[in-house]
Design a protein around this motif. Sequence first.
Motif, PDB file in Angstrom:
ATOM      1  N   LYS A 254     -19.679  38.828 -40.763  1.00  0.00           N
ATOM      2  CA  LYS A 254     -19.656  37.419 -40.387  1.00  0.00           C
ATOM      3  C   LYS A 254     -20.857  36.700 -40.992  1.00  0.00           C
ATOM      4  N   PRO A 255     -20.629  35.669 -41.825  1.00  0.00           N
ATOM      5  CA  PRO A 255     -21.751  34.916 -42.401  1.00  0.00           C
ATOM      6  C   PRO A 255     -22.579  34.237 -41.315  1.00  0.00           C
ATOM      7  N   ALA A 256     -23.879  34.091 -41.553  1.00  0.00           N
ATOM      8  CA  ALA A 256     -24.797  33.594 -40.528  1.00  0.00           C
ATOM      9  C   ALA A 256     -24.425  32.204 -40.041  1.00  0.00           C
ATOM     10  N   GLN A 351     -34.548  24.821 -57.068  1.00  0.00           N
ATOM     11  CA  GLN A 351     -33.960  23.985 -56.022  1.00  0.00           C
ATOM     12  C   GLN A 351     -32.446  24.133 -55.973  1.00  0.00           C
ATOM     13  N   ARG A 352     -31.823  24.230 -57.133  1.00  0.00           N
ATOM     14  CA  ARG A 352     -30.375  24.445 -57.151  1.00  0.00           C
ATOM     15  C   ARG A 352     -30.018  25.757 -56.467  1.00  0.00           C
ATOM     16  N   ALA A 353     -30.874  26.779 -56.669  1.00  0.00           N
ATOM     17  CA  ALA A 353     -30.599  28.087 -56.067  1.00  0.00           C
ATOM     18  C   ALA A 353     -30.585  28.003 -54.548  1.00  0.00           C
ATOM     19  N   ILE A 354     -31.379  27.107 -53.980  1.00  0.00           N
ATOM     20  CA  ILE A 354     -31.383  26.917 -52.530  1.00  0.00           C
ATOM     21  C   ILE A 354     -30.008  26.454 -52.061  1.00  0.00           C
ATOM     22  N   VAL A 355     -29.439  25.502 -52.797  1.00  0.00           N
ATOM     23  CA  VAL A 355     -28.124  24.979 -52.441  1.00  0.00           C
ATOM     24  C   VAL A 355     -27.039  26.014 -52.738  1.00  0.00           C
ATOM     25  N   PHE A 356     -27.174  26.708 -53.859  1.00  0.00           N
ATOM     26  CA  PHE A 356     -26.179  27.721 -54.225  1.00  0.00           C
ATOM     27  C   PHE A 356     -26.005  28.755 -53.107  1.00  0.00           C
ATOM     28  N   ALA A 357     -27.100  29.160 -52.487  1.00  0.00           N
ATOM     29  CA  ALA A 357     -27.012  30.172 -51.433  1.00  0.00           C
ATOM     30  C   ALA A 357     -26.133  29.690 -50.294  1.00  0.00           C
ATOM     31  N   ASP A 358     -26.234  28.412 -49.957  1.00  0.00           N
ATOM     32  CA  ASP A 358     -25.410  27.882 -48.870  1.00  0.00           C
ATOM     33  C   ASP A 358     -23.958  27.708 -49.295  1.00  0.00           C
ATOM     34  N   ILE A 359     -23.748  27.386 -50.575  1.00  0.00           N
ATOM     35  CA  ILE A 359     -22.383  27.273 -51.089  1.00  0.00           C
ATOM     36  C   ILE A 359     -21.677  28.623 -51.003  1.00  0.00           C
ATOM     37  N   LYS A 360     -22.389  29.671 -51.375  1.00  0.00           N
ATOM     38  CA  LYS A 360     -21.822  31.016 -51.284  1.00  0.00           C
ATOM     39  C   LYS A 360     -21.466  31.354 -49.834  1.00  0.00           C
ATOM     40  N   GLU A 361     -22.386  31.037 -48.919  1.00  0.00           N
ATOM     41  CA  GLU A 361     -22.152  31.366 -47.517  1.00  0.00           C
ATOM     42  C   GLU A 361     -20.950  30.609 -46.973  1.00  0.00           C
ATOM     43  N   HIS A 362     -20.789  29.367 -47.420  1.00  0.00           N
ATOM     44  CA  HIS A 362     -19.622  28.594 -46.977  1.00  0.00           C
ATOM     45  C   HIS A 362     -18.328  29.223 -47.487  1.00  0.00           C
ATOM     46  N   ALA A 363     -18.320  29.648 -48.755  1.00  0.00           N
ATOM     47  CA  ALA A 363     -17.127  30.288 -49.315  1.00  0.00           C
ATOM     48  C   ALA A 363     -16.807  31.588 -48.577  1.00  0.00           C
ATOM     49  N   LEU A 364     -17.843  32.372 -48.288  1.00  0.00           N
ATOM     50  CA  LEU A 364     -17.621  33.613 -47.555  1.00  0.00           C
ATOM     51  C   LEU A 364     -17.153  33.334 -46.125  1.00  0.00           C
ATOM     52  N   MET A 366     -15.155  30.968 -45.316  1.00  0.00           N
ATOM     53  CA  MET A 366     -13.712  30.726 -45.422  1.00  0.00           C
ATOM     54  C   MET A 366     -12.958  32.051 -45.508  1.00  0.00           C
ATOM     55  N   LEU A 367     -13.458  32.991 -46.305  1.00  0.00           N
ATOM     56  CA  LEU A 367     -12.798  34.286 -46.402  1.00  0.00           C
ATOM     57  C   LEU A 367     -12.804  34.996 -45.050  1.00  0.00           C
ATOM     58  N   TYR A 368     -13.929  34.968 -44.372  1.00  0.00           N
ATOM     59  CA  TYR A 368     -14.027  35.607 -43.064  1.00  0.00           C
ATOM     60  C   TYR A 368     -13.020  34.994 -42.087  1.00  0.00           C
ATOM     61  N   HIS A 369     -12.870  33.695 -42.138  1.00  0.00           N
ATOM     62  CA  HIS A 369     -11.912  33.005 -41.259  1.00  0.00           C
ATOM     63  C   HIS A 369     -10.489  33.466 -41.560  1.00  0.00           C
ATOM     64  N   LEU A 370     -10.159  33.596 -42.832  1.00  0.00           N
ATOM     65  CA  LEU A 370      -8.823  34.060 -43.210  1.00  0.00           C
ATOM     66  C   LEU A 370      -8.587  35.505 -42.775  1.00  0.00           C
ATOM     67  N   GLY A 464     -24.906  22.334 -37.899  1.00  0.00           N
ATOM     68  CA  GLY A 464     -23.712  22.867 -37.267  1.00  0.00           C
ATOM     69  C   GLY A 464     -22.485  22.777 -38.155  1.00  0.00           C
ATOM     70  N   PRO A 465     -21.315  22.941 -37.574  1.00  0.00           N
ATOM     71  CA  PRO A 465     -20.075  22.960 -38.355  1.00  0.00           C
ATOM     72  C   PRO A 465     -19.802  21.610 -39.004  1.00  0.00           C
ATOM     73  N   TRP A 466     -19.153  21.669 -40.156  1.00  0.00           N
ATOM     74  CA  TRP A 466     -18.783  20.454 -40.888  1.00  0.00           C
ATOM     75  C   TRP A 466     -17.477  20.692 -41.633  1.00  0.00           C
ATOM     76  N   GLN A 467     -16.849  19.606 -42.003  1.00  0.00           N
ATOM     77  CA  GLN A 467     -15.647  19.657 -42.832  1.00  0.00           C
ATOM     78  C   GLN A 467     -15.799  18.665 -43.971  1.00  0.00           C
ATOM     79  N   ASN A 468     -15.241  19.016 -45.126  1.00  0.00           N
ATOM     80  CA  ASN A 468     -15.321  18.090 -46.254  1.00  0.00           C
ATOM     81  C   ASN A 468     -14.228  17.032 -46.135  1.00  0.00           C
ATOM     82  N   VAL A 469     -14.512  15.853 -46.645  1.00  0.00           N
ATOM     83  CA  VAL A 469     -13.567  14.740 -46.525  1.00  0.00           C
ATOM     84  C   VAL A 469     -13.516  13.942 -47.825  1.00  0.00           C
ATOM     85  N   HIS A 470     -12.361  13.355 -48.062  1.00  0.00           N
ATOM     86  CA  HIS A 470     -12.188  12.433 -49.176  1.00  0.00           C
ATOM     87  C   HIS A 470     -12.644  11.035 -48.766  1.00  0.00           C
TER      88      HIS A 470
END
Length: 772
Positions: A254-256, A351-364, A366-370, A464-470
């Motif tokens: 489970k991602p943190a 600085q990009r690497a800081i954001v990349f780490a969170d992007i990876k965790e978000h993707a993981l 989603m996989l964990y949820h599935l 906390g939790p968030w969702q992406n929106v158009h």
Amino acid sequence: MRSLVLLLTVFVCWSMLPAQTSAATLNIEADLLIVGGNESACAAAVQAARLGVKRIVLVNDIDWLGGEFSAEGVGCLDEWTLVKGRHANFPRSGLFSEVVQRIRAHNSAKYGLASPGNAFCGTETIEPAAAAKIFEELVEPHVKSGALRIERGWQPLNVMVEKGRVMSVEFERTTSGAERLTVQAKMTMDASDWGDVIRLSGAKYGAGPDLRSRFGEPSAPESFDDAVGAQEMNPISWCLVLRETGGKDATIPKPASYDPRSFAALDRIPPWVESDMSTGMYSSSGNSPYTHRRLVDRWHNGFAPGTEATFLNYPTQDYPLCQLPQRLVDALEKDEPGASKKNFVNLTPRQRAIVFADIKEHALGMLYHLQTVVHDRVGDFPQSFRYMALTEEFGTADRLPPKPYVREGLRLEALYMVREQDIRAEGRQPAWAKAMPTDSVFGFQFNIDFHPTRRRFLTEDRNGPWQNVHTPSRGWHTDTDRAVFPLRGLVPVEMKGLIGAGKNIGVSSVVQSALRLHGQMMHAGQAGATLAWMCLRDGVEPREIAGDMSKVRELQLKLVRGCDGPGLLLWPWHDLAPDAAYFEAANMLAVRGIWQPEGTNLFFEPEKPVTRRELARLIVRVCRALPEAKEWPRVNENAKPLYQDVFADDADRRAIEAMIAWGDFQPTAPQFNPDGVANWNTLHAWLTRLGLPVAKGLLEGGRTNQPLLRGEAAQFLWRVLLQRGEWLPEKGTWLKPDGDEDGDRVKNLEDAMPFDADNNRVLDRIEARLSK
């Protein structure tokens, strides 16, 4: 995987051949420096080497080559368009078509099927390591010949500029240490992910939304809002490549930051659907996270167990680059005050690497949820994500691709910026774009396609939790027409010695959402390398090539003819194959405005007979394109038409009567029979009467009454221009910022078609008219 590692080892050894070295600095001199290792960079390197550039240095920040195809894990190729209301692949050409053929050959050898994926989003799929190997093999001959040197594991640190010209680029290791690499090159192409060379050089560029005041785009914002400022961009996704385990539970830890509420959209749809996509791409019955971009469909194709593979690149995992979680804001501010307010393009690699780490965790997440919540909801079944494990082929500790999927980056401020009005369609069916620049270097079409660009936090806690929106003005599936990209879009408005490539080209933010796909990026690299070759050969700057129409035409001819490979499609007819005999002629006549489409018809229709009116129209345009063109005949507009069946309001009357006036056509018959089919004798007679070159054999072998087909007509008329030459405007006049070459009250650098006052895709010089 072992063969790929071996191949990489061989190439790294080649890349360490002679150079000047010191304890911590490696200095290399080159003719052409290419920064980046994505599909655009590789296309540039191969094209430059094939054209004969002797010293090419490609510097990549990772080991893998191939970008979207491989290192970003986007192994389902995006290339669809709409034709007659149906989804179809955009016509393939150039180096992209070579890569697709290699992909199909690999799949055929491995699976006995060229397209094994049965994916919702595309017909062609390739597994990441196989894609990386294909790109290594693509560059291998040029590495072995000594023309191409590849340096891996470096990122841009400084760019040295003298008198407004890029002279060299200094790189640092992507890991750590004081080691440096400096490449001094005569010409530099920036195909990096974030346009770091362009940014560090001081060249003008854009990042984030363009305000409506910049280009007048209808969907652009009037002003930046307080919530996102200039940070809003097409989101990043970290793709997840998965392989079946044969029923073994592969649930990840489970991602943190995981919260099921962030992925609630997945709770309303099936994770997998039973579909072999036999009803075609984008058939709604085949859409699910699993089948969306499936790589290998062993269930429907009868492959061996263990071969099933898919990857996740689903909207739920898209990561907006604005409104960041508070923990990221704090980390960025700790690294540099104000960093959290910057556009992502302007961040440092750390600085990009800081954001990349969170992007990876978000993707993981989603996989964990599935694998957990969704699995428990739908029940156990063989294709459950619980039984799909992250692939090991990337060789990364986290089993993720070494790079994210980048949809939007830096945008070079170029001599012309392609904007929304140039390409946006009026309806769902793509037709021809309003702007079709005569200096086209490749054709393209894809929807204005923004994934969700903002996030909505579900609680007061910004960690906390968030969702992406158009947002209302930035969504997907905004329709566009078939368009062309101008050479001017690769050339900086000011900086010398620099050429754009990849996503770092002259487009608005809106257009970049439609110009970012696998093939499009390869086309940009191939075109940019051809420009670099010409600059190196002639000892001139890119701006001088772009401002000299004779050089533009030479560059276009080189692209359309190809170089040890298929030619590149300059005008996006749907039915032109690079190996067709008329491919060159149809492209070269179209970019000159001589051969134009009929209404919204996307097809060239080479086997269709030419009518007499069509042939007259084409011949007259060719005549006006010649250096010694005659003036349009002076005829009273109220005068009686020359022919009884060509009426005063006939759209082709001007062309028909001009042709008769210019040639030896007397005496004329009462009727012209404009809608009758032209034959080979018609072409022979008209060219002869106009004193134009006539191909030997037009009347041989009983061909006299043989219908003249469109493909044949194009070749014969293109032959006339090749033999007689063509009129060219004065060098550089249309690049003067305050000039207005065609008098349409649009300044040159804002005018997509600076020689076409009424913007109807026919150059003013060749447009039929009767002078009063």
